[in-house]
Scaffold this motif. Sequence first.
Motif, PDB file in Angstrom:
ATOM      1  N   GLU A  62      26.911  29.789  63.957  1.00  0.00           N
ATOM      2  CA  GLU A  62      25.605  30.265  64.418  1.00  0.00           C
ATOM      3  C   GLU A  62      24.724  30.695  63.257  1.00  0.00           C
ATOM      4  OE1 GLU A  62      26.915  32.004  68.815  1.00  0.00           O
ATOM      5  OE2 GLU A  62      27.155  33.231  67.011  1.00  0.00           O
ATOM      6  N   LEU A  63      25.333  31.280  62.216  1.00  0.00           N
ATOM      7  CA  LEU A  63      24.555  31.694  61.049  1.00  0.00           C
ATOM      8  C   LEU A  63      24.028  30.484  60.282  1.00  0.00           C
ATOM      9  CD1 LEU A  63      26.655  34.706  59.703  1.00  0.00           C
ATOM     10  CD2 LEU A  63      24.452  34.792  60.887  1.00  0.00           C
ATOM     11  N   LEU A 110      19.129  40.124  64.967  1.00  0.00           N
ATOM     12  CA  LEU A 110      20.488  39.986  65.484  1.00  0.00           C
ATOM     13  C   LEU A 110      21.205  41.337  65.445  1.00  0.00           C
ATOM     14  CD1 LEU A 110      21.788  36.630  63.923  1.00  0.00           C
ATOM     15  CD2 LEU A 110      21.230  37.063  66.311  1.00  0.00           C
ATOM     16  N   SER A 118      23.417  27.533  61.602  1.00  0.00           N
ATOM     17  CA  SER A 118      22.364  26.984  62.454  1.00  0.00           C
ATOM     18  C   SER A 118      21.083  27.792  62.307  1.00  0.00           C
ATOM     19  CB  SER A 118      22.816  26.982  63.922  1.00  0.00           C
ATOM     20  OG  SER A 118      23.982  26.204  64.102  1.00  0.00           O
ATOM     21  N   LEU A 119      21.216  29.113  62.220  1.00  0.00           N
ATOM     22  CA  LEU A 119      20.058  29.983  62.038  1.00  0.00           C
ATOM     23  C   LEU A 119      19.363  29.686  60.714  1.00  0.00           C
ATOM     24  CD1 LEU A 119      18.329  32.453  62.867  1.00  0.00           C
ATOM     25  CD2 LEU A 119      20.032  33.887  61.714  1.00  0.00           C
ATOM     26  N   CYS A 148      26.452  21.368  62.342  1.00  0.00           N
ATOM     27  CA  CYS A 148      26.340  22.448  63.324  1.00  0.00           C
ATOM     28  C   CYS A 148      26.933  21.988  64.651  1.00  0.00           C
ATOM     29  CB  CYS A 148      24.884  22.859  63.531  1.00  0.00           C
ATOM     30  SG  CYS A 148      24.066  23.491  62.044  1.00  0.00           S
ATOM     31  N   ARG A 151      17.436  26.409  60.982  1.00  0.00           N
ATOM     32  CA  ARG A 151      16.271  26.558  61.863  1.00  0.00           C
ATOM     33  C   ARG A 151      15.142  27.263  61.123  1.00  0.00           C
ATOM     34  NH1 ARG A 151      14.761  30.614  65.227  1.00  0.00           N
ATOM     35  NH2 ARG A 151      16.798  31.626  65.249  1.00  0.00           N
ATOM     36  N   CYS A 152      15.479  28.341  60.406  1.00  0.00           N
ATOM     37  CA  CYS A 152      14.458  29.068  59.643  1.00  0.00           C
ATOM     38  C   CYS A 152      13.889  28.210  58.515  1.00  0.00           C
ATOM     39  CB  CYS A 152      15.052  30.351  59.073  1.00  0.00           C
ATOM     40  SG  CYS A 152      15.431  31.616  60.293  1.00  0.00           S
ATOM     41  N   LEU A 169      14.320  34.565  57.134  1.00  0.00           N
ATOM     42  CA  LEU A 169      15.736  34.670  57.458  1.00  0.00           C
ATOM     43  C   LEU A 169      16.167  36.131  57.577  1.00  0.00           C
ATOM     44  CD1 LEU A 169      18.236  32.939  57.944  1.00  0.00           C
ATOM     45  CD2 LEU A 169      18.678  32.988  55.489  1.00  0.00           C
ATOM     46  N   GLU A 198      15.142  37.461  60.978  1.00  0.00           N
ATOM     47  CA  GLU A 198      16.008  36.964  62.052  1.00  0.00           C
ATOM     48  C   GLU A 198      17.345  37.693  62.060  1.00  0.00           C
ATOM     49  OE1 GLU A 198      15.515  34.899  64.446  1.00  0.00           O
ATOM     50  OE2 GLU A 198      13.576  34.010  63.942  1.00  0.00           O
ATOM     51  N   ALA A 224      27.426  37.206  65.400  1.00  0.00           N
ATOM     52  CA  ALA A 224      27.133  35.810  65.057  1.00  0.00           C
ATOM     53  C   ALA A 224      28.311  35.184  64.322  1.00  0.00           C
ATOM     54  CB  ALA A 224      25.880  35.744  64.186  1.00  0.00           C
TER      55      ALA A 224
END
Length: 346
Positions: free
Chosen positions: A127-128, A116, A130-131, A216, A134-135, A109, A112, A123
Motif C-alpha cells: 500500500e505504501l 494515514l 502504491s501510495l 503493485c 500515485r503521489c 507524500l 498523505e 499501511a
Amino acid sequence: RCSRTKRRWWASTRTRWRCSGARRAGGTPTYVPSQFAPSSFHSASPRPARWECSVFFVKLPGGQDTGNLAKRLAMALEGLWGRAFVKLGTRCPKDALYEGRDERLLARLGDELRCLHRGGVSATDNELVSLFFRCANDAMCVSTAEEVFVLMRSSFRVSQDVKAALGSLAGYTGDRQPSGVDLILRQWVDIPLESKFRGFVCKGNLTALAQYYHFCYFASVVRDKASIQKRITDLFQQVKPLLHHESYVIDFAVLADRVLVVEIKPFHYSTGAPLFSWKKGSADRQILLHGPFTFRVTETANPDPMERHLAKFWAIFMRAYRGEAQKRGKTSPPLRAVHPNDAARQ
C-alpha cells in the motif's frame, strides 16, 4: 538507437492518428486530447540549427530565450482546461519524480502519510508503494509553462532524447526539417494505478495484455480481470481501423464510465513489457510475437516492494516513516516527516 527508432515511429504514427477521420467509437472519445508544440528551425543560427525544444538544455543562438515557447505552452494549457500531462514525442519525464528528489513530491507524500497516521490506518508495504506512485503521478500534472520547464529540465530521459535529436542535426544542410522531437501536452485525466494496462499488438493481433503497474497488487484487478479484458478487447476492435501500423504497443485506461487509449508506442524491445519479457528465445517473446492471447495481472503482493521498486532515496524516505512508527509502537506512518538525508545519517 532506441531514441531514433521511437522518434521515427512516433512521427509517423502521430500524423496518421491525427489525420484519421474518425476519432470516436460508439459515441465516446477513445483518446486523450493533446496539444503539440512542433520543433522548428531557428533561422538566426549561423551554425546547424537547433530544436526549439532544446531550450531546456542549451542556450539558443541569436540571444533567443524561452519566451515564445512559454506563450505557446500557455495557450496550449488554456485549451486543455489548465491542467496537463507533458512529454516529448519519445518519452515522458517520469524519472524526474520516480528517481529524483522533487520537493513537491516530498510535500505531497508527507501529507498523505500524515493523513494515514491521523486516521489510524495501518499501511502494508504494498500500500505504501502504491501510495508513492500515485503521489508521483499526481505531481506530474502541470498548470503553467514554468512547471513544464522545471519538470523537463529535471528529467534525464528528456535530456537524453533532446541531445539525441540535436546530434542528428550535426552537419545537416538540407532545406527540409528532418523528423525530430515534439513537445506534447495532453489533457490531464485522473487515472488510478489499477486502471492502466498495456497491450501488445503484432501483425494486427492483440497478442498480450498486462497490468501496467505490475509491482503493485490490487485485489480489484484480480477480481475484475475478466470484465477488464472484455472492455479492453472491445475497444481495441473499434480503434484498430484508425491505426495504420501492424505492430505496436498500446496503453489503455479502464475507468468507471469509459475506456481510453492513453498512448501508442513502437513494438520494440526498448518499450517496457510489464509481466512479460522481450528476451530472445523466451516463451514470453513468443507470446508477444505470435500469441496465444495472454492477459497477466499481479495476483499476490510482491515481497519487499520498497527495496525492489523504489529508488534508493525514496526507499529510505518510506522506511524512515516506518521506523519512527515502530519506535512509537505503531504500524502506521508517523505524524512528523523524516527527511531521507536525516535517516541516512542516523
